[in-house]
Design a protein around this motif. Structure first.
Motif, mmCIF file in Angstrom:
data_model
loop_
_atom_site.group_PDB
_atom_site.id
_atom_site.type_symbol
_atom_site.label_atom_id
_atom_site.label_comp_id
_atom_site.label_asym_id
_atom_site.label_seq_id
_atom_site.Cartn_x
_atom_site.Cartn_y
_atom_site.Cartn_z
ATOM 1 N N ALA A 152 -0.726 3.502 -3.024
ATOM 2 C CA ALA A 152 -0.938 4.921 -2.723
ATOM 3 C C ALA A 152 -0.082 5.825 -3.612
ATOM 4 C CB ALA A 152 -0.675 5.197 -1.239
ATOM 5 N N PRO A 153 1.226 5.566 -3.767
ATOM 6 C CA PRO A 153 2.020 6.418 -4.657
ATOM 7 C C PRO A 153 1.535 6.383 -6.105
ATOM 8 C CG PRO A 153 3.462 5.167 -3.213
ATOM 9 C CD PRO A 153 2.087 4.608 -3.032
ATOM 10 N N PHE B 130 0.820 -1.208 0.000
ATOM 11 C CA PHE B 130 0.000 0.000 0.000
ATOM 12 C C PHE B 130 0.856 1.261 0.000
ATOM 13 C CE2 PHE B 130 -3.341 -2.908 1.513
ATOM 14 C CZ PHE B 130 -4.396 -2.495 0.718
ATOM 15 N N THR B 131 1.869 1.296 0.864
ATOM 16 C CA THR B 131 2.654 2.530 1.009
ATOM 17 C C THR B 131 3.675 2.730 -0.110
ATOM 18 O OG1 THR B 131 4.217 1.399 2.478
ATOM 19 C CG2 THR B 131 2.402 2.601 3.509
ATOM 20 N N GLY C 122 -6.127 3.651 3.755
ATOM 21 C CA GLY C 122 -6.263 5.001 4.291
ATOM 22 C C GLY C 122 -4.990 5.489 4.941
ATOM 23 N N GLN C 123 -4.344 4.614 5.711
ATOM 24 C CA GLN C 123 -3.105 4.999 6.383
ATOM 25 C C GLN C 123 -1.985 5.248 5.385
ATOM 26 O OE1 GLN C 123 -2.519 1.825 9.221
ATOM 27 N NE2 GLN C 123 -3.846 2.784 10.748
ATOM 28 N N ALA C 124 -1.963 4.492 4.295
ATOM 29 C CA ALA C 124 -0.947 4.700 3.261
ATOM 30 C C ALA C 124 -1.128 6.055 2.592
ATOM 31 C CB ALA C 124 -1.010 3.581 2.222
ATOM 32 N N ARG C 125 -2.390 6.439 2.353
ATOM 33 C CA ARG C 125 -2.660 7.759 1.768
ATOM 34 C C ARG C 125 -2.149 8.865 2.694
ATOM 35 N NH1 ARG C 125 -6.410 11.846 1.965
ATOM 36 N NH2 ARG C 125 -6.836 12.895 -0.041
ATOM 37 N N GLY D 45 1.187 11.609 2.334
ATOM 38 C CA GLY D 45 0.633 12.942 2.135
ATOM 39 C C GLY D 45 -0.187 13.018 0.866
ATOM 40 N N GLY D 46 -0.912 11.941 0.573
ATOM 41 C CA GLY D 46 -1.653 11.828 -0.678
ATOM 42 C C GLY D 46 -2.841 12.770 -0.778
#
Length: 264
Positions: free
Chosen positions: A73-74, A68-69, A97-100, A104-105
């Motif tokens: 997300a990226p 995710f991170t 959600g935490q990855a976003r 700083g998505g």
């Protein structure tokens, strides 16, 4: 937070200060009308994330969190992709959600969940049914939008996820990512495939994802007739597998290749 009675879509502030737009969907709404009422009027490539995080080994859970991170997300951020999921503060949805938040998505992250299951302090949800008891769950506060759909059971959101994400995508690419998951995820997955969406199964994440992946590669074919039919019907035209033991760059490259032709 004050409920906006002039609009079905309103801005909600969580106790942490995070804000999101929420649509309390009337029973009469279509998928198209739902997307419009939520304010998502500009077409966007989309990714649907479905599954869970039950019975994952600590190593697999860490690897999925990195997926995710480091990838999803990226990629959503740089490629202007809207991500859809179940919206609740648990499992892989929580990881999304935490990855976003961690990167700083600013990409749109839309959670769709049955309204009777939601705990939303300060707001009285419009339920047109009487329930003897309600098993409530929190929403994941790093999402940008929530669609509270009519329904009292997990799984009621499945067709909304499949159809709303396709409608928003329009002529843009759209894909589904299956991670772990159980019976409800199987329903989600079949509906996503039935509307013509491509899908990637994350092998090594456990449960449903591994059962389908092992059926495809012949290592340990499932005895479940639904999974047998799913693989016969959709593999290899719509289904592909990514193994968590492989470099995450491979998944990034695969997503870039799939989305690149129509990204603006």
């Amino acid at each position: 937070m004050i409920q906006n009675t002039e609009s079905l879509s309103f801005k909600y502030t969580f106790s942490s200060g995070q804000t999101a737009y929420i649509l309390d969907v009337p029973d009469s709404f279509t998928y198209n009308k739902t997307i419009t009422a939520l304010g998502l009027t500009q077409s966007s490539p989309s990714i649907v994330v479905i599954g869970g995080a039950s019975k994952m080994s600590p190593e697999s859970k860490m690897r999925v969190s990195l997926l995710f991170t480091k990838v999803l997300a990226p990629f959503a951020e740089t490629s202007q992709v809207t991500v859809f999921d179940g919206g609740t503060d648990a499992g892989v949805i929580q990881m999304m959600g935490q990855a976003r938040r961690n990167i700083g998505g600013t990409f749109q992250l839309v959670g769709i969940t049955p309204k009777a299951k939601v705990n939303l302090p300060g707001y009285s949800i419009n339920l047109n049914l009487e329930l003897k008891s309600r098993e409530l769950t929190a929403l994941e506060e790093n999402h940008t939008h929530f669609v509270l759909i009519p329904g009292s059971n997990w799984g009621n959101e499945s067709p909304w996820l499949a159809n709303c994400s396709s409608i928003l995508a329009g002529n843009y690419p759209t894909i589904t990512i299956l991670i772990n998951g159980g019976k409800i995820s199987l329903s989600d997955f079949i509906l996503n495939l039935s509307v013509g969406r491509q899908a990637i199964i994350i092998a090594g994440s456990g449960r449903l994802a591994d059962e389908i992946a092992n059926t495809i590669n012949g290592i340990k074919p499932s005895k479940d007739p639904m999974i047998q039919n799913l693989t016969r019907t959709y593999y290899p035209n719509q289904l592909s597998v990514f193994d968590l033991t492989h470099s995450l760059d491979i998944l990034t490259n695969r997503l870039q290749a799939y989305f690149k032709p129509q990204i603006t």
